[in-house]
Design a protein around this motif. Structure first.
Motif, PDB file in Angstrom:
ATOM      1  N   LEU A   1       0.815  -1.189   0.099  1.00 17.65           N
ATOM      2  CA  LEU A   1      -0.033   0.012  -0.092  1.00 17.65           C
ATOM      3  C   LEU A   1       1.009   1.181  -0.142  1.00 17.65           C
ATOM      4  O   LEU A   1       0.536   2.335  -0.615  1.00 17.65           O
ATOM      5  CB  LEU A   1      -0.768   0.061   1.284  1.00 17.65           C
ATOM      6  CG  LEU A   1      -2.104  -0.618   1.404  1.00 17.65           C
ATOM      7  CD1 LEU A   1      -2.741  -0.658   2.693  1.00 17.65           C
ATOM      8  CD2 LEU A   1      -3.049   0.171   0.286  1.00 17.65           C
ATOM      9  N   GLU A   2       2.071   1.286   0.737  1.00 14.68           N
ATOM     10  CA  GLU A   2       3.015   2.290   0.782  1.00 14.68           C
ATOM     11  C   GLU A   2       3.500   2.539  -0.453  1.00 14.68           C
ATOM     12  O   GLU A   2       3.406   3.746  -0.980  1.00 14.68           O
ATOM     13  CB  GLU A   2       3.926   1.919   1.799  1.00 14.68           C
ATOM     14  CG  GLU A   2       4.852   3.090   2.223  1.00 14.68           C
ATOM     15  CD  GLU A   2       5.912   2.788   3.392  1.00 14.68           C
ATOM     16  OE1 GLU A   2       6.535   1.522   3.135  1.00 14.68           O
ATOM     17  OE2 GLU A   2       5.812   3.409   4.235  1.00 14.68           O
ATOM     18  N   GLN A   3       3.900   1.537  -1.218  1.00 15.06           N
ATOM     19  CA  GLN A   3       4.396   1.832  -2.414  1.00 15.06           C
ATOM     20  C   GLN A   3       3.300   2.446  -3.364  1.00 15.06           C
ATOM     21  O   GLN A   3       3.702   3.388  -4.290  1.00 15.06           O
ATOM     22  CB  GLN A   3       4.718   0.345  -3.153  1.00 15.06           C
ATOM     23  CG  GLN A   3       6.185   0.129  -2.708  1.00 15.06           C
ATOM     24  CD  GLN A   3       6.834  -1.117  -3.367  1.00 15.06           C
ATOM     25  OE1 GLN A   3       6.070  -2.333  -3.100  1.00 15.06           O
ATOM     26  NE2 GLN A   3       7.581  -1.099  -4.175  1.00 15.06           N
ATOM     27  N   HIS A   4       2.279   1.805  -3.396  1.00 18.22           N
ATOM     28  CA  HIS A   4       1.123   2.337  -4.128  1.00 18.22           C
ATOM     29  C   HIS A   4       0.750   4.068  -3.784  1.00 18.22           C
ATOM     30  O   HIS A   4       0.545   4.650  -4.775  1.00 18.22           O
ATOM     31  CB  HIS A   4      -0.080   1.544  -3.845  1.00 18.22           C
ATOM     32  CG  HIS A   4      -1.220   1.846  -4.570  1.00 18.22           C
ATOM     33  ND1 HIS A   4      -1.787   1.350  -5.741  1.00 18.22           N
ATOM     34  CD2 HIS A   4      -2.422   2.782  -3.990  1.00 18.22           C
ATOM     35  CE1 HIS A   4      -2.858   2.015  -6.067  1.00 18.22           C
ATOM     36  NE2 HIS A   4      -3.184   2.924  -4.932  1.00 18.22           N
ATOM     37  N   VAL A   5       0.930   4.381  -2.595  1.00 24.46           N
ATOM     38  CA  VAL A   5       0.614   5.680  -2.234  1.00 24.46           C
ATOM     39  C   VAL A   5       1.729   6.671  -2.769  1.00 24.46           C
ATOM     40  O   VAL A   5       1.630   7.597  -3.242  1.00 24.46           O
ATOM     41  CB  VAL A   5       0.357   5.917  -0.876  1.00 24.46           C
ATOM     42  CG1 VAL A   5       0.753   6.978  -0.231  1.00 24.46           C
ATOM     43  CG2 VAL A   5      -0.906   5.396  -0.274  1.00 24.46           C
TER      44      VAL A   5
END
Ligand code: NAP
Length: 460
Positions: free
Chosen positions: A61-65
């Motif tokens: 999720l962090e990479q996506h954000v």
């Protein structure tokens, strides 16, 4: 000065969110907190994300954000582990100044021990902070342009400190002019002289360079500057052709030099001037990479990785290394890490014995090659370089199926590699060592994992 994003990295509790908000108040720029964006995207709080999806789910999720953060000016605060994924660092570096907020483990403990974040290690909170901070420190150092100690500052003080650095420049103008005017006296191309003159007055461009004597033949400046452009990094790489490393290092503080490649004849002589030397570089006895942060100098050796990586999948028992200089020392280390037994053969056998003292390897003269039938042969002598038509060993010693790695990379197809191909050997050109060592060096000096393919394409 160009408007750049300010990206804050550092361990949880180092003050990223509160310093980010203070920066936003002081500059009027937007503030984004990636942890908050993750919670919004998931519709859950971080402990619940960890509970439902584990750390891997959270990192995804962090990479996506991070991939969706706009690259214009603004203030961005990131989660403590954002630097683990080097692709995050690449995205965060775009048109940014990255500030590492560092606090002591005890201060971090006092700030976060009452929060309900899940444990990453199962250790006690104090031990976890020490261990994880220690593991991440090299990543923070590589990714950051500036370090601010927030152990004893308020958020407002830390924010003012950052803005002050950005306003007044990341370097001392007189010191930078002093360094660059000495560079301009060397034989650098005319275009580079003009560029350096311009850079003497640009506040937020970090400098990198190759330290050697001579080093004007190096292709590193061209490759690095193209990579900096690829990643929109405010940085420039130049030639530091200098005879005396002691004088050179004395001229560095305050100049905004953030990283060095080191080449002949300084790979060993720089070591006494460094604050820390990584254990592999210590074992090899040579440093070819120096990361500079807060005037502290960290030494690494990426030459051995340049030999180790192209040998992926290589199998066998005996690896003969021709030569006993710096490249041979890196080769001995690399083949040992790949599980080969190294044998060092050198024109001057005593020098081979000297190198073997550290490794316990068998040694001999190059003429002894007939005694061995190695699975892997590495040329770490300059024989075959330029227009030299010679091979370092007789062609009769090259047997079908043998792997031959020539570290000489100009020309690419050396007389040894041509003969080895004709004899049915597998060959690896020295350009592969150069490319892989540079990729690793770029990662250490910038925190960005650049594809080897991109460097290979530029080297062609
Ligand atoms: P070095 O420290 O000067 O060592 C050179 C070695 O080669 C010494 O052991 C020397 O033997 C031997 N030698 C020199 N001339 C010779 C000759 N005519 N016949 C037989 N042996 C000879 O140099 P280095 O830093 O180890 O570099 C060695 C080579 O590796 C360089 O020429 C370079 O092409 C290559 N290299 C490639 C990369 C890359 O990225 N591909 C990186 C670094 C180096 P003595 O002890 O008898 O003098």
């Amino acid at each position: 000065m160009a408007k750049r994003r300010i990206v804050l990295i550092g361990y949880r509790g180092s003050g990223k969110s509160s310093v980010g908000m203070a920066l936003s108040r002081l500059t009027g720029q937007n503030f984004l907190d990636t942890d908050q964006l993750i919670e919004e995207a998931a519709g859950k709080k971080i402990p619940q994300i960890f509970e439902a999806e584990g750390e891997a789910g959270f990192r995804e999720l962090e990479q996506h954000v991070i991939a969706r953060i706009p690259s214009g000016a603004g203030i961005v605060s990131t989660g403590g582990g954002a630097v683990i994924h080097l692709d995050n660092v690449r995205l965060l570096r775009m048109n940014s100044i990255i500030v590492f907020l560092n606090s002591s483990p005890e201060v971090i403990y006092k700030r976060i021990h009452k929060t309900n974040r899940p444990s990453l290690t199962g250790l006690s909170p104090r031990d976890e902070i020490k261990q994880v901070l220690n593991e991440r420190m090299p990543l923070y150092r590589s990714a950051a342009d500036i370090v601010i100690d927030t152990s004893t500052t308020t958020s407002e003080e830390a924010a003012s400190l950052i803005l002050n650095i950005l306003k007044n420049g990341i370097f001392n103008k007189e010191k930078r002019i002093g360094l660059l005017s000495s560079v301009m006296k060397t034989d650098i191309p005319q275009g580079e002289k003009m560029l350096l003159k311009k850079l003497s007055g640009v506040h937020d461009i970090f400098l990198y360079g190759i330290l050697g004597y001579p080093c004007m033949h190096s292709k590193s400046p061209v490759i690095y500057n193209r990579l900096f452009a690829d990643y929109a990094m405010p940085a420039h790489y130049t030639w530091f052709e200098h005879k005396n490393p002691k004088e050179f290092f004395a001229s560095l503080p305050g100049t905004g030099v953030r990283g060095l490649s080191v080449t002949i004849p300084h790979k060993e002589t720089v070591i006494p001037f460094l604050d820390e030397v990584k254990h592999d570089a210590q074992s090899i006895g040579a440093v070819n990479t120096v990361l500079i942060q807060d005037d502290r100098k960290f030494g690494f050796n990426t030459d051995w990785k340049g030999i180790y990586r192209p040998l992926e999948g290589a199998e066998g028992d005996v690896a003969v290394i021709l030569g006993a200089g710096g490249a041979a020392a890196a080769a001995v280390y690399a083949v040992s890490m790949r599980g080969f037994t190294p044998v060092i053969l050198n024109r001057t056998p005593d020098r081979a014995k000297n190198l073997a003292r550290k490794t316990g390897a068998e040694t001999g003269a190059i003429n002894d090659i007939g005694k061995y039938r190695p699975d892997l042969l590495i040329n770490a002598t300059p024989v075959g370089m330029g227009s030299d038509p010679n091979t370092p060993v007789p062609i009769s010693s090259l047997k079908p199926g043998m792997k031959v790695f020539d570290l000489v990379y100009t020309p690419r197809d050396t007389p040894l590699l041509q003969a080895a191909l004709a004899a049915g050997c597998f060959v690896i050109p020295g350009t592969e060592m150069f490319i892989h060592q540079l990729a690793e060096q770029f990662r250490i000096l910038t925190g960005i994992d650049t594809p080897v393919l991109r460097i290979r394409e530029m080297f062609a």
